[in-house]
Design an enzyme around this catalytic site. Structure first.
Site, short mmCIF file in Angstrom:
data_model
loop_
_atom_site.label_atom_id
_atom_site.label_comp_id
_atom_site.label_asym_id
_atom_site.label_seq_id
_atom_site.Cartn_x
_atom_site.Cartn_y
_atom_site.Cartn_z
N LYS A 11 -4.49 7.34 -9.03
CA LYS A 11 -3.26 7.18 -9.80
C LYS A 11 -3.51 6.39 -11.11
CE LYS A 11 -0.02 7.47 -5.90
NZ LYS A 11 1.10 6.78 -5.20
N PHE A 59 13.12 4.91 -4.99
CA PHE A 59 11.94 4.65 -5.82
C PHE A 59 11.52 5.86 -6.65
CE2 PHE A 59 10.52 5.95 -1.56
CZ PHE A 59 9.67 7.02 -1.85
N ARG A 87 -5.83 9.80 4.99
CA ARG A 87 -4.77 8.80 5.17
C ARG A 87 -5.36 7.51 5.74
NH1 ARG A 87 0.08 9.96 2.60
NH2 ARG A 87 0.70 8.09 3.72
N THR A 93 0.86 2.57 2.63
CA THR A 93 1.46 2.71 1.30
C THR A 93 1.47 1.38 0.55
OG1 THR A 93 2.87 4.44 2.22
CG2 THR A 93 3.50 3.56 0.08
N ARG A 104 -6.57 1.37 -0.71
CA ARG A 104 -5.42 0.64 -1.23
C ARG A 104 -5.61 -0.87 -1.08
NH1 ARG A 104 -0.89 5.01 0.79
NH2 ARG A 104 -0.64 6.10 -1.20
N ASN A 114 -0.10 1.94 -6.32
CA ASN A 114 -0.96 1.80 -5.13
C ASN A 114 -2.23 2.66 -5.18
OD1 ASN A 114 0.32 4.21 -4.73
ND2 ASN A 114 1.10 3.75 -2.68
N HIS A 117 -3.01 8.68 -4.12
CA HIS A 117 -2.13 9.54 -3.33
C HIS A 117 -2.98 10.30 -2.32
CE1 HIS A 117 0.78 12.73 -2.35
NE2 HIS A 117 -0.25 13.56 -2.44
#
Ligand code: ADP
Ligand code: MG
Length: 143
Positions: A11, A59, A87, A93, A104, A114, A117
């Site tokens: 990100k 959000f 994941r 998250t 993360r 964060n 994705h």
């Protein structure tokens, strides 16, 4: 059967902090193959469409704003049981809740900013990979 590919995005926060290479290195050391990848700047319409499932959530506006704030790096990533494995690799998250050693935990700032994705199902992985990369392009890259 669980699929072997998922869509990951480095990100804008992580690209801006020059952690793109660190995150890819982390993934490659963890056994991932980058099947496709590209630096892109999402338009508002593209970010809204990509996160369509979150439209209406509190959000959503912040998320679209953030995802259009700078370049990001979508990747088609390959490994056994890819969606679940990715994941696990990225963590929760909210980085404050992410397990030690996850991307993360290592690279994210906050629940919004964060760092990465990851698709949440095989069905969404296929949709999200198709959002950024064509079949022909993916075949060509490795053919
Ligand atoms: P994940 O990315 O872990 O699958 P979600 O699909 O629930 O998480 O949310 C999509 C993205 O929206 C998150 O990665 C994060 O960037 C942002 N987001 C989710 N919840 C919040 C929140 N409470 N506040 C700010 N941003 C959020
Ligand atoms: Mg999600």
């Amino acid at each position: 059967m669980a699929g072997r590919q998922t869509l990951g995005i480095v990100k804008p926060d992580a690209v801006q902090k020059r952690n793109l290479g660190n995150i890819i290195a982390h993934l490659e050391r963890d056994g991932w193959v980058v099947r496709a990848g590209r630096l892109v700047r999402l338009s508002r319409a593209e970010a809204e469409a990509f996160y369509e499932v979150h439209r209406g959530r509190p959000f959503y506006a912040e998320l679209v704003e953030f995802m259009t704030s700078g370049p990001c790096f979508p990747m088609a990533l390959e490994k056994d049981d890819a969606v679940k494995a990715f994941r696990t690799a990225i963590g929760a998250t909210d980085p404050a809740e992410a397990a030690a050693g996850t991307i993360r935990k290592l690279f994210a700032e906050s629940k919004g900013r964060n760092a990465v994705h990851g698709s949440d199902s095989d069905e969404n992985a296929a949709r999200e990979i198709g959002f950024f990369f064509t079949e022909a392009e993916r075949a060509h890259l490795w053919g």
